[in-house]
Design a protein around this motif. Structure first.
Motif, PDB file in Angstrom:
ATOM      1  N   GLU A   1       4.797   3.247  -4.778  1.00  0.00           N
ATOM      2  CA  GLU A   1       3.932   4.198  -5.411  1.00  0.00           C
ATOM      3  C   GLU A   1       2.306   3.440  -6.349  1.00  0.00           C
ATOM      4  O   GLU A   1       1.561   3.873  -6.280  1.00  0.00           O
ATOM      5  N   GLN A   2       2.823   3.135  -7.130  1.00  0.00           N
ATOM      6  CA  GLN A   2       2.052   1.997  -8.001  1.00  0.00           C
ATOM      7  C   GLN A   2       1.320   0.875  -7.087  1.00  0.00           C
ATOM      8  O   GLN A   2      -0.018   1.396  -7.207  1.00  0.00           O
ATOM      9  N   CYS A   3       1.890   0.257  -6.257  1.00  0.00           N
ATOM     10  CA  CYS A   3       1.307  -0.085  -5.189  1.00  0.00           C
ATOM     11  C   CYS A   3       0.461  -0.022  -4.535  1.00  0.00           C
ATOM     12  O   CYS A   3      -0.458  -0.169  -4.548  1.00  0.00           O
ATOM     13  N   MET A   4       0.905   0.877  -4.534  1.00  0.00           N
ATOM     14  CA  MET A   4       0.007   1.454  -3.276  1.00  0.00           C
ATOM     15  C   MET A   4      -1.592   2.090  -3.767  1.00  0.00           C
ATOM     16  O   MET A   4      -3.092   1.965  -3.139  1.00  0.00           O
ATOM     17  N   LYS A   5      -1.382   2.560  -5.041  1.00  0.00           N
ATOM     18  CA  LYS A   5      -2.742   2.917  -5.587  1.00  0.00           C
ATOM     19  C   LYS A   5      -3.105   1.901  -6.020  1.00  0.00           C
ATOM     20  O   LYS A   5      -4.617   1.390  -6.252  1.00  0.00           O
ATOM     21  N   VAL A   6      -2.256   0.628  -7.172  1.00  0.00           N
ATOM     22  CA  VAL A   6      -3.409  -0.457  -6.800  1.00  0.00           C
ATOM     23  C   VAL A   6      -3.711  -0.894  -5.468  1.00  0.00           C
ATOM     24  O   VAL A   6      -5.740  -0.754  -5.780  1.00  0.00           O
ATOM     25  N   LEU A   7      -3.224  -0.579  -5.194  1.00  0.00           N
ATOM     26  CA  LEU A   7      -4.456  -1.603  -3.481  1.00  0.00           C
ATOM     27  C   LEU A   7      -5.506  -0.361  -2.801  1.00  0.00           C
ATOM     28  O   LEU A   7      -5.941  -1.024  -2.535  1.00  0.00           O
ATOM     29  N   PHE A   8      -5.129   1.007  -2.950  1.00  0.00           N
ATOM     30  CA  PHE A   8      -6.515   1.237  -2.669  1.00  0.00           C
ATOM     31  C   PHE A   8      -7.646   1.450  -3.906  1.00  0.00           C
ATOM     32  O   PHE A   8      -8.724   1.368  -3.185  1.00  0.00           O
ATOM     33  N   TYR A   9      -7.033   1.066  -4.933  1.00  0.00           N
ATOM     34  CA  TYR A   9      -8.644   0.427  -6.370  1.00  0.00           C
ATOM     35  C   TYR A   9      -8.683  -0.604  -5.585  1.00  0.00           C
ATOM     36  O   TYR A   9     -10.104  -1.208  -5.979  1.00  0.00           O
ATOM     37  N   ARG A  10      -7.877  -2.192  -5.436  1.00  0.00           N
ATOM     38  CA  ARG A  10      -9.006  -2.666  -5.460  1.00  0.00           C
ATOM     39  C   ARG A  10      -9.335  -3.340  -3.628  1.00  0.00           C
ATOM     40  O   ARG A  10      -9.465  -4.090  -3.531  1.00  0.00           O
ATOM     41  N   ASP A  11      -8.088  -2.763  -3.020  1.00  0.00           N
ATOM     42  CA  ASP A  11      -8.624  -3.604  -1.498  1.00  0.00           C
ATOM     43  C   ASP A  11      -9.572  -2.542  -0.752  1.00  0.00           C
ATOM     44  O   ASP A  11      -9.196  -1.579  -0.348  1.00  0.00           O
ATOM     45  N   ALA A  12     -10.598  -3.247  -0.460  1.00  0.00           N
ATOM     46  CA  ALA A  12     -11.691  -2.658   0.547  1.00  0.00           C
ATOM     47  C   ALA A  12     -11.645  -1.736   1.581  1.00  0.00           C
ATOM     48  O   ALA A  12     -12.036  -0.939   2.265  1.00  0.00           O
ATOM     49  N   ARG A  13     -10.451  -2.154   2.315  1.00  0.00           N
ATOM     50  CA  ARG A  13     -10.387  -1.958   3.742  1.00  0.00           C
ATOM     51  C   ARG A  13      -8.709  -1.451   3.466  1.00  0.00           C
ATOM     52  O   ARG A  13      -8.082  -1.339   4.564  1.00  0.00           O
ATOM     53  N   SER A  14      -8.209  -0.137   2.611  1.00  0.00           N
ATOM     54  CA  SER A  14      -7.321  -0.111   3.079  1.00  0.00           C
ATOM     55  C   SER A  14      -7.327   1.978   2.565  1.00  0.00           C
ATOM     56  O   SER A  14      -8.977   2.256   1.996  1.00  0.00           O
ATOM     57  N   LEU A  15      -6.313   2.908   2.126  1.00  0.00           N
ATOM     58  CA  LEU A  15      -6.972   4.323   2.855  1.00  0.00           C
ATOM     59  C   LEU A  15      -5.606   5.133   1.080  1.00  0.00           C
ATOM     60  O   LEU A  15      -5.267   4.121   0.991  1.00  0.00           O
ATOM     61  N   ASP A  16      -6.109   5.731   0.991  1.00  0.00           N
ATOM     62  CA  ASP A  16      -5.534   6.491  -0.412  1.00  0.00           C
ATOM     63  C   ASP A  16      -4.040   7.090   1.018  1.00  0.00           C
ATOM     64  O   ASP A  16      -3.227   7.305   0.120  1.00  0.00           O
ATOM     65  N   LYS A  17      -4.028   7.307   1.917  1.00  0.00           N
ATOM     66  CA  LYS A  17      -2.880   8.209   3.171  1.00  0.00           C
ATOM     67  C   LYS A  17      -2.285   7.204   3.608  1.00  0.00           C
ATOM     68  O   LYS A  17      -3.021   6.029   4.430  1.00  0.00           O
ATOM     69  N   TYR A  18      -0.930   6.900   3.112  1.00  0.00           N
ATOM     70  CA  TYR A  18      -0.253   5.696   3.611  1.00  0.00           C
ATOM     71  C   TYR A  18       1.623   6.557   4.524  1.00  0.00           C
ATOM     72  O   TYR A  18       1.416   7.714   4.699  1.00  0.00           O
ATOM     73  N   THR A  19       2.512   5.944   4.977  1.00  0.00           N
ATOM     74  CA  THR A  19       3.649   5.561   5.264  1.00  0.00           C
ATOM     75  C   THR A  19       4.225   5.322   4.404  1.00  0.00           C
ATOM     76  O   THR A  19       4.450   3.558   4.194  1.00  0.00           O
ATOM     77  N   ILE A  20       5.654   6.078   3.726  1.00  0.00           N
ATOM     78  CA  ILE A  20       6.823   5.204   3.709  1.00  0.00           C
ATOM     79  C   ILE A  20       8.060   5.335   4.569  1.00  0.00           C
ATOM     80  O   ILE A  20       8.612   6.681   5.016  1.00  0.00           O
TER      81      ILE A  20
END
Length: 264
Positions: A209-228
């Motif tokens: 969950e921490q990594c998905m948050k960092v990716l949303f902050y830093r990767d312009a092609r990411s989203l804050d909604k995800y699947t686990i």
């Protein structure tokens, strides 16, 4: 200047006979055979980490058309068989093609009804050969793939294969920008084979969950909604959709030099 092939550069009719126009018109309307040279609709990172009782994967639900966040409900974690999860980044159309191939593979395997099922290592070997064969034909499937499940000896399995047929395994893996942004964080928990034996599911999930948050902050092609997706050593697979990054805030940007009206 007349550049028509019918009027120049062909054998003389008075020497070799009438020109065979069927040769010139061969393939007319269909054009030459071509291969995809660039992905169009793409998905970004897939991240995964082993823990003491299985493997956890996560991938956001965004499919981008270039820089346009076009589709926000694209699932990129796929359950294959009874106990394996495959996560894919890269071209979405190629991902759908691979998903169809895997579905056919499972159906054909079920014909035998011998009590044996394809496990993650078998599906991984199949995908590695498919990807390398397509690369060898200079017609690659533009994807990077993570395969998670369990081995025949009952231990967690996690491995990677990409469009070049490159394969490797590690207790923590990621595709796309996750290879640069998420893997260093995941390696805080597991850096070598065997480290996962001391990591609980709760710890692994918190790190994901921490990594998905960092990716949303830093990767312009990411989203804050995800699947686990979580695969367990007893064969159970749990997929949780529509997860959201929690406690998001952009206040930290105020302290970045050069941000907004702040002077460098």
């Amino acid at each position: 200047m007349d550049h028509s092939q019918e009027r120049w550069g062909r054998p003389r009719s008075d020497v070799y006979g009438p020109y065979q126009y069927a040769i010139h018109n061969a393939g007319a309307g269909s054009g030459p055979s071509t291969a995809t040279q660039q992905p169009i609709i793409t998905g970004t990172s897939v991240i995964a980490i082993k823990f003491d009782n299985g493997v956890i994967l996560a991938a956001d639900n965004l499919a981008s058309y270039g820089s346009l966040a076009r589709f926000t409900d694209q699932e990129r974690l796929i359950k294959v068989g009874k106990e394996t999860v495959v996560g894919m980044s890269g071209d979405v159309s190629d991902m759908q093609y691979i998903e169809m191939m895997l579905e056919r593979l499972i159906i054909e395997d079920d014909y035998a009804q011998d009590g044996h099922n394809l496990r993650a290592p078998h599906i991984y070997e199949y995908l590695s050969r498919v990807m390398y064969a397509r690369r060898s034909k200079v017609d690659p499937l533009w994807n990077a793939i993570l395969v998670a499940g369990k081995k025949d000896d009952g231990s967690p399995f996690l491995a990677y294969v990409d469009l070049l047929g490159v394969t490797y395994s590690s207790p923590s893996l990621a595709t796309g920008f996750g290879a640069y942004l998420a893997v260093p964080l995941l390696r805080q928990l597991v850096s070598d084979e065997g480290d996962e034996k001391s990591v609980t599911e709760a710890e692994a999930r918190a790190k994901i969950e921490q990594c998905m948050k960092v990716l949303f902050y830093r990767d312009a092609r990411s989203l804050d909604k995800y699947t686990i997706a979580t695969t367990y050593l007893d064969g159970e697979v749990k997929i949780e959709k529509d997860q959201r990054c929690q406690d998001m805030s952009w206040r930290f940007a105020e302290h970045i030099r050069g941000y907004g009206t702040q002077k460098v």
